[in-house]
Design an enzyme around this catalytic site. Structure first.
Site, mmCIF file in Angstrom:
data_model
loop_
_atom_site.group_PDB
_atom_site.id
_atom_site.type_symbol
_atom_site.label_atom_id
_atom_site.label_comp_id
_atom_site.label_asym_id
_atom_site.label_seq_id
_atom_site.Cartn_x
_atom_site.Cartn_y
_atom_site.Cartn_z
ATOM 1 N N ARG A 225 0.822 -1.262 0.019
ATOM 2 C CA ARG A 225 0.069 0.172 -0.097
ATOM 3 C C ARG A 225 0.956 1.374 0.096
ATOM 4 N NH1 ARG A 225 -3.450 -3.095 -1.455
ATOM 5 N NH2 ARG A 225 -5.239 -3.542 -0.615
ATOM 6 N N HIS A 273 -1.171 0.191 -9.782
ATOM 7 C CA HIS A 273 -1.760 -1.091 -8.809
ATOM 8 C C HIS A 273 -1.999 -2.189 -9.537
ATOM 9 C CE1 HIS A 273 -4.061 -1.360 -4.893
ATOM 10 N NE2 HIS A 273 -3.792 -2.598 -5.269
HETATM 11 P P1 NAP Z 1 -0.970 -11.653 5.142
HETATM 12 O O1 NAP Z 1 -0.752 -12.986 4.620
HETATM 13 O O2 NAP Z 1 -1.778 -11.133 6.207
HETATM 14 O O3 NAP Z 1 0.787 -11.404 5.491
HETATM 15 C C1 NAP Z 1 0.864 -10.271 6.341
HETATM 16 C C2 NAP Z 1 2.402 -10.247 6.714
HETATM 17 O O4 NAP Z 1 2.780 -9.117 7.291
HETATM 18 C C3 NAP Z 1 2.600 -11.323 7.725
HETATM 19 O O5 NAP Z 1 3.807 -12.032 7.592
HETATM 20 C C4 NAP Z 1 2.553 -10.718 9.012
HETATM 21 O O6 NAP Z 1 3.425 -11.287 10.024
HETATM 22 C C5 NAP Z 1 3.234 -9.146 8.516
HETATM 23 N N1 NAP Z 1 2.854 -8.295 9.470
HETATM 24 C C6 NAP Z 1 1.751 -7.691 9.640
HETATM 25 N N2 NAP Z 1 1.771 -6.573 10.683
HETATM 26 C C7 NAP Z 1 3.261 -6.693 10.902
HETATM 27 C C8 NAP Z 1 3.905 -5.800 12.100
HETATM 28 N N3 NAP Z 1 3.242 -4.903 12.552
HETATM 29 N N4 NAP Z 1 5.314 -6.432 12.020
HETATM 30 C C9 NAP Z 1 5.589 -7.185 11.218
HETATM 31 N N5 NAP Z 1 5.280 -7.801 10.491
HETATM 32 C C10 NAP Z 1 3.861 -7.568 10.221
HETATM 33 O O7 NAP Z 1 -0.977 -10.640 3.899
HETATM 34 P P2 NAP Z 1 -0.931 -10.817 2.266
HETATM 35 O O8 NAP Z 1 -1.973 -11.747 1.790
HETATM 36 O O9 NAP Z 1 0.600 -11.538 2.137
HETATM 37 O O10 NAP Z 1 -0.917 -9.755 1.492
HETATM 38 C C11 NAP Z 1 -0.133 -8.532 2.058
HETATM 39 C C12 NAP Z 1 -0.741 -7.187 1.364
HETATM 40 O O11 NAP Z 1 -0.333 -6.904 0.059
HETATM 41 C C13 NAP Z 1 -1.996 -6.954 1.239
HETATM 42 O O12 NAP Z 1 -2.382 -6.606 2.665
HETATM 43 C C14 NAP Z 1 -2.333 -5.941 0.508
HETATM 44 O O13 NAP Z 1 -2.257 -4.461 1.074
HETATM 45 C C15 NAP Z 1 -1.031 -6.231 -0.628
HETATM 46 N N6 NAP Z 1 -1.591 -6.396 -1.933
HETATM 47 C C16 NAP Z 1 -1.231 -5.677 -3.034
HETATM 48 C C17 NAP Z 1 -1.864 -5.939 -4.181
HETATM 49 C C18 NAP Z 1 -1.280 -5.172 -5.374
HETATM 50 O O14 NAP Z 1 -1.758 -5.368 -6.591
HETATM 51 N N7 NAP Z 1 -0.362 -4.166 -5.239
HETATM 52 C C19 NAP Z 1 -2.408 -7.134 -4.407
HETATM 53 C C20 NAP Z 1 -2.613 -7.982 -3.459
HETATM 54 C C21 NAP Z 1 -2.191 -7.540 -1.942
HETATM 55 P P3 NAP Z 1 2.742 -12.275 10.986
HETATM 56 O O15 NAP Z 1 2.418 -13.673 10.090
HETATM 57 O O16 NAP Z 1 3.770 -12.958 12.097
HETATM 58 O O17 NAP Z 1 1.526 -11.783 11.487
HETATM 59 C C1 GLV Z 2 -4.858 -5.438 -3.993
HETATM 60 O O1 GLV Z 2 -4.308 -4.574 -3.628
HETATM 61 C C2 GLV Z 2 -5.394 -6.315 -3.096
HETATM 62 O O2 GLV Z 2 -5.373 -6.129 -1.794
HETATM 63 O O3 GLV Z 2 -5.904 -7.376 -3.259
#
Ligand code: NAP
Ligand code: GLV
Length: 310
Positions: A225, A273
């Site tokens: 983000r 994005h």
């Molecule tokens: P996820 O499975 O919830 O993974 C989040 C990771 O961040 C986990 O390793 C978590 O640690 C860590 N984390 C969260 N808060 C933290 C903190 N305060 N300190 C240290 N580590 C922290 O999320 P995901 O599915 O991988 O997605 C991640 C993000 O990608 C989404 O939230 C979204 O914003 C972004 N995204 C972007 C796009 C795009 O097209 N640009 C597409 C999809 C997603 P723990 O496991 O230890 O809790």
């Molecule tokens: C895209 O930004 C997503 O959070 O899936």
């Protein structure tokens, strides 16, 4: 079964087709024009619902996110608190993100930006090639998306680490965690990928202090983000030469405003994005699975911890 869809209208047709493919007897209404009898809806499929809207649908059984990040849903401070908010975890979304990340990791590792500039100007010149195993790649956030991309980067031979809230034990990936782990993680990271959720603790995490903790010449890929980054601090670090380059897919304001300095900065690559977009035909599998769980009175997969913010 009745579905309510709240997102950009141009996405609705593909979603209607995908959901009705799974639930042929269902009704799929697009907010706001098609909404009739608010009490009749079972599931809301949403991206950034207007604040206060969802609480007016009194019989919802679940709020299903159209994306992995649910910061846009949690901006609704009046969300009903007695039904699950479920975030998207999907094969296509995960694989798409890993493709985007690896594309840019290889781009920076192999210095393709420099070569493309040179050859565009008719310059034939070579640089010394470095060993992939010496290149330190680091993932801020090593959850569903980060861990897949990190595993694939490690399989290519990169020296990979991740930083998370809790310790991870993933083969071939060094785990740093918690507040104490952040600076040591940054100190060793030459290519940094941001894949954290946006929460109160991660907002502005890329700032002058964390940028200074990266080694001279590090590159940054932000595909989480825009608000993770303090833009002025990143631009200052790029201008000073401390940071080599940044690929940014996400921004504080989207679309990125016309006059934003990122558009013309020679060390910044902007993508709109698109690091990984949800593919409805694939994501509908996950929706179907979760709806079946909820209908069976079981907790759905990937329920958001609203207090934690992800
Ligand atoms: P996820 O499975 O919830 O993974 C989040 C990771 O961040 C986990 O390793 C978590 O640690 C860590 N984390 C969260 N808060 C933290 C903190 N305060 N300190 C240290 N580590 C922290 O999320 P995901 O599915 O991988 O997605 C991640 C993000 O990608 C989404 O939230 C979204 O914003 C972004 N995204 C972007 C796009 C795009 O097209 N640009 C597409 C999809 C997603 P723990 O496991 O230890 O809790
Ligand atoms: C895209 O930004 C997503 O959070 O899936």
């Amino acid at each position: 079964m009745k579905f309510l869809f709240i997102s950009a209208a141009d996405k609705a047709i593909a979603w209607r087709e995908a959901i009705l493919g799974k639930f042929p007897d269902a009704t799929f209404d697009i907010w706001p024009d098609e909404v009739v009898d608010k009490a009749s809806y079972d599931y809301a499929i949403v991206w950034r619902p207007p604040v206060g809207e969802l609480k007016t649908y009194l019989n919802l059984k679940g709020i299903l996110s159209l994306g992995a990040g649910i910061d846009g849903i949690l901006m609704d401070t009046e969300l009903p608190d007695d039904i699950p908010v479920v975030r998207l975890v999907d094969r296509c979304l995960t694989e798409g993100m890993s493709e985007y990340v690896l594309y840019w990791v290889i781009h920076y590792h192999r210095r393709m930006g420099v070569y493309l500039n040179w050859t565009a100007n008719g310059t034939w010149k070579q640089m010394r090639q470095t060993d992939t195993r010496d290149k330190k790649v680091g993932f801020l956030g090593i959850g569903e998306l980060g861990s897949d991309a990190a595993g694939k980067a490690a399989a290519l031979g990169f020296d990979v680490a991740g930083w998370s809230r809790t310790e991870k034990k993933i083969d071939g990936i060094t785990s740093f965690y918690g507040a104490d782990g952040l600076v040591p993680f940054l100190n060793r990271t030459e290519i940094l990928i941001i894949l954290l959720p946006l929460t109160d603790s991660t907002k502005g995490i890329i700032n002058k202090d964390t940028l200074a903790a990266l080694p001279e010449g590090a590159s940054i890929i932000n595909c989480a983000r825009g608000a993770h980054v303090v833009d002025e601090d990143l631009i200052a670090a790029l201008d000073s030469g401390h940071i080599n380059a940044a690929t940014l897919d996400v921004f504080h304001v989207e679309p990125l405003p016309e006059d934003h300095p990122y558009w013309t900065h020679p060390k910044v690559t902007v993508t709109p994005h698109v690091a990984s977009l949800t593919v409805p035909s694939s994501a509908a599998d996950w929706m179907e699975e979760n709806i079946k769980l909820i209908e069976a009175g079981k907790p759905p997969l990937n329920t958001v911890d609203v207090k934690k913010g992800y």
